[in-house]
Each structure stands twice: as C-alpha cells, then as structure tokens.
Design a protein around this motif. Structure first.
Motif, short mmCIF file in Angstrom:
data_model
loop_
_atom_site.label_atom_id
_atom_site.label_comp_id
_atom_site.label_asym_id
_atom_site.label_seq_id
_atom_site.Cartn_x
_atom_site.Cartn_y
_atom_site.Cartn_z
N GLY A 92 0.81 -1.21 0.00
CA GLY A 92 0.00 0.00 0.00
C GLY A 92 0.85 1.26 0.00
O GLY A 92 1.97 1.29 0.52
N ASP A 93 0.32 2.31 -0.58
CA ASP A 93 1.05 3.58 -0.66
C ASP A 93 1.38 4.15 0.71
O ASP A 93 2.48 4.65 0.93
CB ASP A 93 0.25 4.61 -1.46
N LEU A 94 0.44 4.06 1.65
CA LEU A 94 0.66 4.59 2.99
C LEU A 94 1.76 3.81 3.71
O LEU A 94 2.62 4.40 4.37
CB LEU A 94 -0.65 4.55 3.78
N TYR A 95 1.72 2.48 3.57
CA TYR A 95 2.76 1.65 4.18
C TYR A 95 4.13 2.01 3.61
O TYR A 95 5.09 2.19 4.35
CB TYR A 95 2.48 0.16 3.95
N LYS A 96 4.24 2.13 2.30
CA LYS A 96 5.53 2.47 1.67
C LYS A 96 6.02 3.84 2.13
O LYS A 96 7.21 4.02 2.40
CB LYS A 96 5.39 2.42 0.15
N LYS A 97 5.10 4.79 2.23
CA LYS A 97 5.48 6.13 2.67
C LYS A 97 5.99 6.09 4.11
O LYS A 97 7.00 6.71 4.45
CB LYS A 97 4.28 7.07 2.54
N TRP A 98 5.27 5.36 4.98
CA TRP A 98 5.69 5.26 6.38
C TRP A 98 7.06 4.63 6.50
O TRP A 98 7.90 5.12 7.25
CB TRP A 98 4.67 4.47 7.19
N ARG A 99 7.32 3.58 5.75
CA ARG A 99 8.63 2.93 5.84
C ARG A 99 9.75 3.88 5.43
O ARG A 99 10.82 3.87 6.01
CB ARG A 99 8.67 1.66 4.99
N GLU A 123 5.16 13.89 10.86
CA GLU A 123 4.68 13.14 9.70
C GLU A 123 4.62 11.65 10.02
O GLU A 123 3.66 10.96 9.67
CB GLU A 123 5.59 13.40 8.50
N ASN A 124 5.63 11.14 10.71
CA ASN A 124 5.67 9.73 11.09
C ASN A 124 4.46 9.38 11.95
O ASN A 124 3.77 8.38 11.70
CB ASN A 124 6.97 9.43 11.84
N PHE A 125 4.15 10.20 12.96
CA PHE A 125 3.02 9.93 13.84
C PHE A 125 1.70 9.99 13.08
O PHE A 125 0.80 9.18 13.31
CB PHE A 125 2.99 10.90 15.02
N GLU A 126 1.57 10.97 12.19
CA GLU A 126 0.33 11.10 11.42
C GLU A 126 0.10 9.88 10.53
O GLU A 126 -1.01 9.37 10.44
CB GLU A 126 0.36 12.39 10.59
#
Length: 142
Positions: A50-57, A115-118
């Motif tokens: 998922g895009d959100l997972y990739k961004k978080w990593r 950003e990480n927490f969000e």
C-alpha cells in the motif's frame, strides 16, 4: 507515543530515566545500544504494497538513519500471536537497533517526527513495542 499521542517525558533532575544508565560500561556516557521489536497490524490492504505503508517505511527509515540506528530485520507474520489470552492477528514484526537510549530519544527532534506519527495513526490498527537489551540481539537456533 508511537501511534500518535503527544507524550512529555519527565525525568528526575540530575539523574534522568533509569534506562540511561543501563548497559553502561563507560562512565558518564549514555546507555549503550538497544533493540526495539515492533509487532504491527496494518489497515486492510496496506501491507506490504500500500502507498501509505511504503510512505511510512521511508519516513521511518529517515528517522532511524538520522540517529545512526538500523532496521535489523523485518518479518511478515502469517497467523496470529497469543497476547494476554487472546489471539491477535499481526502483519509484520520489525527489529530496530539504536546506538544508545539517547539516540532513540533524539528522534523527537527529527522534523519527520510529526509526519511519522500522522502516518502511523492512519496506517496501524494494532501495535506492540518491546524494548530489548541490544547487547544480546536475537539468535537463530537450528
């Protein structure tokens, strides 16, 4: 704090948190390296592509790198973990290594922290975080 709560850590004046003295072998130096193990369950459809997972990593890695930490390993979990007497489905376990407790705490100064927490609030449904003695990383037994 990892799932987005604002946390203020208060330490004893002149002494600090007890963990600052753990694993010390050099006087007046912050505690030596330690390991954090994270167990995460992500929102449906996010893990692992998922895009959100990739961004978080990416954001997560930037924060870890900023304090000279490392992501030691990641492991996809197939099935459930028994926690406090009930089964809790998980998606992934991650192991992080930090050169010291102080380095871990320094991540609060990172501009990517908010950003990480969000992202975590949007991405992670369930998480368990364990702090481990970094002097004794996990060993594979055959």
């Amino acid at each position: 704090a990892w799932i987005g709560a604002d946390v203020i850590k208060v330490e004893r004046p002149g002494v600090g948190d007890a963990t600052r003295g753990q694993l010390r072998d050099i006087p007046d130096v912050d505690s030596l390296y330690f390991t954090m193990l994270n167990q995460n369950r992500y929102k449906q459809g996010e893990y692992p592509n998922g895009d959100l997972y990739k961004k978080w990593r990416l954001v997560n890695k930037t924060m870890i790198d900023s304090v000279d930490g490392k992501i030691i390993w990641t492991l996809s979990v197939k099935g459930q973990v028994l926690i406090n007497g009930h089964l809790e489905p998980l998606d992934e376990m991650l192991a992080y290594w930090y050169p010291s407790h102080g380095a871990f705490l320094d991540m609060i100064k990172n501009p990517k922290r908010i950003e990480n927490f969000e992202i975590r609030k949007e991405l992670i449904e369930y998480a368990v975080i364990h702090r481990c003695d970094g002097n004794n990383p996990p060993k594979l037994h055959t």
